[in-house]
Write a protein that holds these residues in place. Structure first.
Motif, mmCIF file in Angstrom:
data_model
loop_
_atom_site.group_PDB
_atom_site.id
_atom_site.type_symbol
_atom_site.label_atom_id
_atom_site.label_comp_id
_atom_site.label_asym_id
_atom_site.label_seq_id
_atom_site.Cartn_x
_atom_site.Cartn_y
_atom_site.Cartn_z
ATOM 1 N N LEU A 43 27.164 -43.976 -35.063
ATOM 2 C CA LEU A 43 27.766 -42.739 -35.569
ATOM 3 C C LEU A 43 26.694 -41.855 -36.199
ATOM 4 C CD1 LEU A 43 30.395 -41.144 -36.150
ATOM 5 C CD2 LEU A 43 30.437 -42.292 -38.368
ATOM 6 N N ALA A 44 26.651 -40.596 -35.799
ATOM 7 C CA ALA A 44 25.804 -39.610 -36.477
ATOM 8 C C ALA A 44 26.710 -38.924 -37.491
ATOM 9 C CB ALA A 44 25.258 -38.601 -35.468
ATOM 10 N N PRO A 45 26.474 -39.134 -38.778
ATOM 11 C CA PRO A 45 27.416 -38.649 -39.793
ATOM 12 C C PRO A 45 27.227 -37.161 -40.086
ATOM 13 C CG PRO A 45 25.659 -39.872 -40.841
ATOM 14 C CD PRO A 45 25.328 -39.834 -39.385
ATOM 15 N N ILE A 46 27.517 -36.325 -39.089
ATOM 16 C CA ILE A 46 27.334 -34.882 -39.250
ATOM 17 C C ILE A 46 28.539 -34.159 -38.680
ATOM 18 C CG2 ILE A 46 24.827 -34.429 -39.339
ATOM 19 C CD1 ILE A 46 24.736 -34.738 -36.327
ATOM 20 N N SER A 47 28.801 -32.963 -39.223
ATOM 21 C CA SER A 47 29.878 -32.145 -38.667
ATOM 22 C C SER A 47 29.325 -31.395 -37.460
ATOM 23 C CB SER A 47 30.357 -31.145 -39.721
ATOM 24 O OG SER A 47 30.929 -30.031 -39.061
ATOM 25 N N ILE A 48 30.103 -31.367 -36.366
ATOM 26 C CA ILE A 48 29.577 -30.685 -35.178
ATOM 27 C C ILE A 48 29.622 -29.164 -35.343
ATOM 28 C CG2 ILE A 48 30.058 -32.608 -33.621
ATOM 29 C CD1 ILE A 48 32.289 -30.829 -32.407
ATOM 30 N N ASN A 49 30.246 -28.698 -36.431
ATOM 31 C CA ASN A 49 30.236 -27.253 -36.694
ATOM 32 C C ASN A 49 29.007 -26.823 -37.490
ATOM 33 O OD1 ASN A 49 32.783 -27.013 -35.483
ATOM 34 N ND2 ASN A 49 33.728 -27.782 -37.377
ATOM 35 N N ASP A 50 28.298 -27.794 -38.055
ATOM 36 C CA ASP A 50 27.147 -27.485 -38.902
ATOM 37 C C ASP A 50 25.867 -27.591 -38.071
ATOM 38 O OD1 ASP A 50 25.172 -27.276 -40.782
ATOM 39 O OD2 ASP A 50 26.167 -28.589 -42.248
ATOM 40 N N HIS A 51 25.506 -26.487 -37.434
ATOM 41 C CA HIS A 51 24.383 -26.504 -36.497
ATOM 42 C C HIS A 51 23.067 -26.883 -37.182
ATOM 43 C CE1 HIS A 51 26.667 -23.707 -33.484
ATOM 44 N NE2 HIS A 51 27.369 -24.750 -33.870
ATOM 45 N N ASN A 52 22.887 -26.425 -38.432
ATOM 46 C CA ASN A 52 21.643 -26.771 -39.137
ATOM 47 C C ASN A 52 21.567 -28.265 -39.398
ATOM 48 O OD1 ASN A 52 20.608 -24.214 -39.216
ATOM 49 N ND2 ASN A 52 21.722 -23.707 -41.122
ATOM 50 N N ALA A 53 22.700 -28.843 -39.784
ATOM 51 C CA ALA A 53 22.719 -30.287 -40.074
ATOM 52 C C ALA A 53 22.407 -31.077 -38.798
ATOM 53 C CB ALA A 53 24.071 -30.692 -40.651
ATOM 54 N N ILE A 54 22.897 -30.598 -37.658
ATOM 55 C CA ILE A 54 22.626 -31.304 -36.397
ATOM 56 C C ILE A 54 21.134 -31.223 -36.072
ATOM 57 C CG2 ILE A 54 23.156 -31.436 -33.920
ATOM 58 C CD1 ILE A 54 25.923 -30.292 -34.567
ATOM 59 N N ALA A 55 20.557 -30.032 -36.251
ATOM 60 C CA ALA A 55 19.117 -29.866 -35.982
ATOM 61 C C ALA A 55 18.296 -30.774 -36.906
ATOM 62 C CB ALA A 55 18.714 -28.403 -36.158
ATOM 63 N N GLU A 56 18.690 -30.828 -38.178
ATOM 64 C CA GLU A 56 17.985 -31.701 -39.140
ATOM 65 C C GLU A 56 18.074 -33.159 -38.707
ATOM 66 O OE1 GLU A 56 16.038 -31.265 -41.819
ATOM 67 O OE2 GLU A 56 16.116 -29.197 -41.072
ATOM 68 N N PHE A 57 19.287 -33.559 -38.321
ATOM 69 C CA PHE A 57 19.515 -34.942 -37.873
ATOM 70 C C PHE A 57 18.594 -35.260 -36.691
ATOM 71 C CE2 PHE A 57 21.524 -38.141 -35.205
ATOM 72 C CZ PHE A 57 21.894 -39.123 -36.124
ATOM 73 N N CYS A 58 18.506 -34.316 -35.747
ATOM 74 C CA CYS A 58 17.687 -34.535 -34.545
ATOM 75 C C CYS A 58 16.220 -34.741 -34.922
ATOM 76 C CB CYS A 58 17.801 -33.356 -33.581
ATOM 77 S SG CYS A 58 19.421 -33.256 -32.830
ATOM 78 N N LYS A 59 15.752 -33.943 -35.885
ATOM 79 C CA LYS A 59 14.339 -34.072 -36.284
ATOM 80 C C LYS A 59 14.126 -35.405 -36.994
ATOM 81 C CE LYS A 59 13.633 -29.167 -36.223
ATOM 82 N NZ LYS A 59 13.746 -27.918 -36.963
ATOM 83 N N ASP A 60 15.054 -35.709 -37.879
ATOM 84 C CA ASP A 60 14.991 -36.943 -38.666
ATOM 85 C C ASP A 60 14.958 -38.194 -37.798
ATOM 86 O OD1 ASP A 60 15.048 -37.153 -41.432
ATOM 87 O OD2 ASP A 60 16.931 -38.334 -41.276
ATOM 88 N N LYS A 61 15.802 -38.205 -36.771
ATOM 89 C CA LYS A 61 15.957 -39.415 -35.933
ATOM 90 C C LYS A 61 15.110 -39.334 -34.649
ATOM 91 C CE LYS A 61 19.209 -41.292 -38.498
ATOM 92 N NZ LYS A 61 18.899 -42.427 -39.384
#
Ligand code: AMP
Ligand code: GLY
Length: 422
Positions: A43-61
């Motif tokens: 599970l990626a614990p991010i909201s799919i509406n939060d584009h910045n959070a998704i980008a951050e997650f991608c960089k992090d992982k």
């Protein structure tokens, strides 16, 4: 390779399973996911509406690329946000997604590029009277469509003037919210429908096995349109000759047209076809894989989907990633909540999935969730039970054999998926 998959339906469960089989895969993450997807992904614990959070997650992982399943995040511009952050995405831009998200755009685009489709006229809310006058002069049946996204429910095939008028009034009157700001009135096409998925890198494409969906809720194609009650692949109606015409007359000019118009299409182009006397025309485009067709199509495709999608996302499609698109037949039967596509209840415990899977079917989760450690229903379309076989009739028999093991309150499914092609 690390991949993030966006979505939570049966289609995404099929995509997750296909990606999980890649030799290249290190980590597969998914958001918002569902209990089936989470059997093969984290599970990626991010909201799919939060584009910045998704980008951050991608960089992090250290995500190598993102696969976007459903149309809503594509319409919201998720691909564009991620690409502007330097992240590779399998999924079209907001502008390219308009092939699905605006029926008016798609129709005008097809006219501009000479792509075969039904004749049509567009009307806005202030043109309601003209729209009604227009259908009065039109022969029946006539097809009335909300311009925007309506989960497969914004299309009315009107057999009477009364139905046509009420569809226009409903759509322009706000029954579909902003998706109904415009209405498209279209000629009725006769023939048989099929869906073809083309994996596109902007210029080149690879088609997967053609499929047939069953959009009406009841057996014998009766009742309301739904998101899809079941599907099978390959569909015999799409002969080699039809497929050749689809590639030459539809997919090739669509990709070159989108590039010319500054919106190259990268992702899965879903071509919804009407085939009449061997001639295909476009009923609809979607900018993503179909649900429930994907579950059947990917079940008979051998190859490395991570390699395929990544290469397409980079603009360097590698068709050799797929080794066989016709490995037998598959039939995917949707188990829905009684009442769907209208109102239905959820939260009922689901039993029998592992017993079903022991027979050899794959059970795809669509609308499920875990509540107090129990798997319960959580949507209109709950599960897809997909059987395989050397022939279509064997695939159908295997699928329904699996269906018999699964129980939940108010469970409803069609009993004739695939029958029209036997
Ligand atoms: P769409 O969401 O545009 O695919 O429409 C949903 C369903 O309505 C299609 O799968 C067809 O069964 C039917 N439909 C849509 N447009 C037409 C048309 N022009 N002629 C006949 N049937 C249509
Ligand atoms: N099964 C039709 C769709 O995904 O739109």
């Amino acid at each position: 390779m690390n991949i993030l998959l966006i979505g939570s339906g049966g289609r995404e469960h099929a995509l997750a399973l296909a990606l999980s089989r890649s030799k290249e895969l290190e980590n597969l993450y998914a958001a918002p996911a569902n209990p089936g997807i989470l059997q093969v992904a984290k599970l990626a614990p991010i909201s799919i509406n939060d584009h910045n959070a998704i980008a951050e997650f991608c960089k992090d992982k250290h995500i190598d690329f993102v696969v976007i399943g459903p149309e809503q995040p594509l319409e919201a511009g998720l691909s564009d946000s991620l690409r502007s952050n330097g992240i590779v995405v399998f999924g079209p831009s907001k502008q390219a997604a308009m092939l699905e998200t605006s029926k008016s755009f798609a129709k005008e685009f097809m006219v501009r590029h000479n792509i075969p489709t039904a004749s049509f006229k567009r009307f806005t809310a202030i043109q309601q009277t003209q729209a009604i006058e227009y259908v009065h002069q039109h022969h029946l049946p006539v097809v009335i469509k909300a311009d925007g996204l309506a989960a497969g429910k914004g299309v009315i095939v009107a057999e009477t003037i009364f139905d046509a008028e009420s569809a226009i009034k409903d759509i322009l009157g706000g029954a579909f919210g902003s998706a109904g700001a415009e209405v498209v009135v279209e000629d009725f096409l006769k023939g048989e429908e099929a869906s073809i998925f083309a994996i596109c890198d902007g210029t080149n494409f690879l088609t997967l096995a053609p499929a047939q969906d069953h959009k009406r809720v009841f057996d014998g194609d009766k009742g309301k349109n739904t998101g899809g009650m079941g599907a099978f692949a390959p569909a015999a109606i799409v002969t080699d000759d039809v497929l050749k015409k689809v590639k030459e007359r539809i997919i090739t000019p669509t990709l070159s047209g989108m590039t010319e118009e500054g919106a190259p299409f990268i992702g899965c182009l879903f071509v919804g076809l009407m085939i009449d006397n061997g001639d295909p025309s476009v009923v609809e485009f979607n900018c993503r894989f179909g649900d429930p067709e994907t579950q059947a199509v990917l079940s008979i495709t051998d190859g490395d989907f991570a390699d395929l999608f990544f290469s397409a996302a980079l603009g360097l499609l590698h068709p050799g990633a797929i080794t066989n698109i016709y490995n037998g037949y598959a039939c995917n039967v949707v188990l829905a909540s009684g009442g769907y596509p209208d109102t239905y209840k959820t939260g009922y415990p689901i039993a029998g999935i592992s017993e079903a899977e022991e027979t050899g079917v794959t059970v795809f989760h669509a609308g499920t969730k875990i509540e107090s450690s129990t798997l319960v229903t959580n949507g209109g379309r709950v599960l897809g039970v997909c059987g395989k076989g050397e022939t279509l009739s064997e695939a159908i028999k295997n699928a329904y054999n699996g269906v018999n093991f699964i129980k939940f309150t108010d469970e409803y499914h069609r009993t004739d998926i695939g029958h029209k092609s036997l």
